[in-house]
Design a protein around this motif. Sequence first.
Motif, mmCIF file in Angstrom:
data_model
loop_
_atom_site.group_PDB
_atom_site.id
_atom_site.type_symbol
_atom_site.label_atom_id
_atom_site.label_comp_id
_atom_site.label_asym_id
_atom_site.label_seq_id
_atom_site.Cartn_x
_atom_site.Cartn_y
_atom_site.Cartn_z
ATOM 1 N N ALA A 143 32.221 60.531 52.350
ATOM 2 C CA ALA A 143 31.362 61.081 51.295
ATOM 3 C C ALA A 143 31.138 60.026 50.219
ATOM 4 C CB ALA A 143 32.005 62.327 50.684
ATOM 5 N N LEU A 144 29.896 59.608 50.049
ATOM 6 C CA LEU A 144 29.552 58.591 49.063
ATOM 7 C C LEU A 144 29.316 59.230 47.696
ATOM 8 C CD1 LEU A 144 26.959 56.516 51.145
ATOM 9 C CD2 LEU A 144 29.441 56.271 51.078
ATOM 10 N N ALA A 152 27.046 56.237 41.513
ATOM 11 C CA ALA A 152 27.908 56.383 40.333
ATOM 12 C C ALA A 152 28.490 55.037 39.961
ATOM 13 C CB ALA A 152 29.018 57.383 40.628
ATOM 14 N N MET A 153 28.365 54.677 38.692
ATOM 15 C CA MET A 153 28.854 53.393 38.201
ATOM 16 C C MET A 153 30.214 53.516 37.518
ATOM 17 S SD MET A 153 26.340 51.448 39.115
ATOM 18 C CE MET A 153 26.608 49.919 38.243
ATOM 19 N N THR A 154 30.456 54.619 36.857
ATOM 20 C CA THR A 154 31.705 54.795 36.113
ATOM 21 C C THR A 154 32.679 55.672 36.898
ATOM 22 O OG1 THR A 154 31.025 56.798 34.949
ATOM 23 C CG2 THR A 154 30.405 54.683 33.970
ATOM 24 N N ALA A 155 33.953 55.526 36.577
ATOM 25 C CA ALA A 155 34.978 56.322 37.244
ATOM 26 C C ALA A 155 34.750 57.809 37.026
ATOM 27 C CB ALA A 155 36.364 55.925 36.728
ATOM 28 N N ASP A 183 34.136 57.688 49.322
ATOM 29 C CA ASP A 183 33.842 56.285 49.071
ATOM 30 C C ASP A 183 33.381 56.154 47.617
ATOM 31 O OD1 ASP A 183 32.951 53.686 48.925
ATOM 32 O OD2 ASP A 183 31.981 53.702 50.887
ATOM 33 N N CYS A 184 34.246 55.568 46.781
ATOM 34 C CA CYS A 184 33.928 55.435 45.360
ATOM 35 C C CYS A 184 32.887 54.348 45.095
ATOM 36 C CB CYS A 184 35.199 55.134 44.571
ATOM 37 S SG CYS A 184 36.265 56.553 44.387
ATOM 38 N N LEU A 185 32.514 53.607 46.098
ATOM 39 C CA LEU A 185 31.525 52.535 45.997
ATOM 40 C C LEU A 185 31.991 51.447 45.041
ATOM 41 C CD1 LEU A 185 28.262 54.679 45.709
ATOM 42 C CD2 LEU A 185 29.270 53.705 47.784
ATOM 43 N N GLY A 206 38.296 55.171 39.734
ATOM 44 C CA GLY A 206 37.689 56.273 40.474
ATOM 45 C C GLY A 206 38.569 56.731 41.624
ATOM 46 N N ILE A 207 39.153 55.775 42.340
ATOM 47 C CA ILE A 207 40.074 56.116 43.430
ATOM 48 C C ILE A 207 41.262 56.909 42.883
ATOM 49 C CG2 ILE A 207 41.683 55.155 45.118
ATOM 50 C CD1 ILE A 207 39.705 52.810 45.448
ATOM 51 N N ARG A 208 41.851 56.432 41.783
ATOM 52 C CA ARG A 208 43.002 57.134 41.196
ATOM 53 C C ARG A 208 42.641 58.557 40.782
ATOM 54 N NH1 ARG A 208 43.369 52.084 38.471
ATOM 55 N NH2 ARG A 208 45.053 50.777 39.334
#
Length: 816
Positions: A143-144, A152-155, A183-185, A206-208
């Motif tokens: 999922a993107l 999305a640019m920011t967390a 996928d946080c890109l 974003g991952i966290r």
Amino acid sequence: MKPSVSSLYQAVELQQEIPPLLIGERANSNGSKKFRELLLADDFEACLKIAQEQESKGAHIIDLCTAYAGRDELADLTRLVKMCVSSLKAPIMIDSTTPECIEACLRLYPGRCVINSINLEDGGHNIRRICQAAKRYGAAVVALTIDEQGMAMTAEDKLRIAKAIYAIAVDEFKLRPSDLLFDCLTFTVGSGDEKLRDAAIQTLEGIRLIKRELPGCLTVLGLSNISFGLAPKARRILNSVFLHQAVEAGLDAAIVDAAKILPLARISQEDREVCLDLLYDRDGEGEGKPLMRFIDYFSDRNVGEEDEAEAVKRTPEEQLFLQVVNGNKDEVGDVLPVLMERFAPLDIINQILVPAMRHVGELFGKGEILLPFVLQSAEVMKRAVSFLEPFMERIEDEHTTRILLATVQGDVHDIGKNLVDIILSNNGYTVYNIGIKVGAETIIEKARELKPDLIGLSGLLVKSAIVMQESMAQYREAGLDIPILLGGAALTPKFVAESCVPNYGGPVVYCSDAFAGLRAVREHEEGTLVSTVFDPAVVGEPLKPGRKERSISRTNPVPEPPFLGQRYVEELDPELLFPLVNTQALFRGRWGYRRAKMGAEEYRQLISEQVEPIYQGLIRRSLDEGLIRPKVSYGYFPCYAQEETVMVEVEGSLHPFAFPRQQEQPHLCIADYFKTREEGGDIAGFFIVTIGERMGQETARLYEADRYHDYLMLHGFSVEVTDALAEYWHGVMRSELGIAGADPTAGGSLVSQNYQGSRYGFGYPACPDMEVHKPLFSFLKPEKIGVSLTENMQMVPEQTTSAIVVHHPQAKYFAV
């Protein structure tokens, strides 16, 4: 059950023991010029070869993308998927934005694959169609974090979009959280664009956030975007450092060209710091300062190459330390006499050897060193200590922590316990390894005699876990209160916390592996060791008995067996088994040669130059020394299904085989594949196969000789050869029933498009209850081929396995 995907041949856990899961990206028309040119030339065999090359170099999953202007994506992708079904052991990722292509491939693929991808770019139209297909075919989904406003640019935006996708996929379409790989890109930090200077920071955060706010969901990342625009050699090291940072942030999977990733242990601290400055925008005053420093720094460097002059400058202490870390035992005898001129033997052990082994453990914990090399380091440690012992005073060190180790009653598995012994003893601890099949009474007696500081208990089987649970009260009543460490494949933190901790007066700690045991011992020394606790999750209402999977056909014909009853086969050529050995499971799983943070080319060289020769040498040795002596007891018996039980008729008597049912959809049970008595009854096959006791005797000899690496190699080899024997005999039985695609006795392949039916090993996920060995032994009588049963229903020799053979055309592997 751990979230996994699968091919026709194997399952792959999405959360690797040493993360991340590696997804090969080169079979992609958008990302690989070579693949695109082959696709345009309609050279599908060469396209398939690219996918196979990635698998051989360590990719766990292969991404497949054939989208290209002017091409028929549906025709191209389905053709390639069909080829991959029979040619790739690794599962696939269907990479397409077209729902029609995705659904067509899902219909073709016999395993569980990953869909790449879904997003909210169109407001939610495509995502709903793809989630519906994923639910129908049981696929996982990338999922993107993209919506109608773009990427999305920011967390915070990455998390906001992830939550919106979660609401559709999980709440609306009932996918499991573990079916989603977010996928946080990431965007390049190498462009000089001021707006992207914190791109790495936002991605990692974003991952966290997603791992924290959406528990159970997984994360994935297209790694190489972080370094786009930089020089190739600089990209390689930046990607490697970024991957390590992402894994620490919670990344589960990475879409990478594995050949361009370096193991972190080969990257100098100075190189790492320059990369971290760029990734975290450190010392960022002035436009582009970290980027320009990065570019200047790597402009004339050979990444990953050691300065030879530094090696010459090493002190004897440093030489010995590195000999342990690198597993180099041939030169240890040269440096020790030099060190003994300045140090007492005990000081060499405590100040150099023990710290070196602790460093090895730390590297293993970070995924920077593999298990076989840990054992090589332990051999160096053992050799050095043996060299020093004659020069040491014979005094007891009252300050050394002592650990009593045992495999519990009825369990003959010792590989896990012995690895704990190796790791602990070579980290300076005193270990009393009292063996296998040890009853609680003996453990209590030895604890009183040896006065250990901790007890470590191991067991592989579900029954062994029950033995641990039941023995806790005995230890308490005997007056023991020292910490007990529990480990083994059947254990979970929840089981230990809820079933073992309350029954004992002292700390009871779950240890997932040997290094977890080492950490527990150190925590005990520090006074911080506490019992395992578990936060219970909400469990659904149990499934009522008798519910069957409605999609299983009841009209399949029952094959005619060649005979009814039991037979022995005691003359089998061992060379028939080696083509069926699962070398990936052996190299990566049993032996621990995982790619970890190693570059793909380095991993390929490791396999071809070190691992394959070990494997071929073991084949030759096992044949020359007669270590493999295959024997079989098998038979065919009338039977019928009665809810979750298969009633097996043997000489006028009924033997019930009760099987568990899945608690989640599709609620499968092995009994579902057999006809009831009202439907006319059925036929079941059973077998017990063994490679004999010589192999177990030889592995024990190697362990006692402190040949730890050789011990691990031979033990893992023996387990996989035993499984190959089971697969070979399953092929024989399918052939006898007229449902196999080839006759194994004629040298044909046992894996074909006509492969029908399944073998379900007793003690494995679909039928974990070992108690069924009682009726199985009563009519297969394997004692004649040297197989016996312990009180825990485990077969001896260890290199033995058993199974029920199911002929139903819809029978497939599953776990309960």
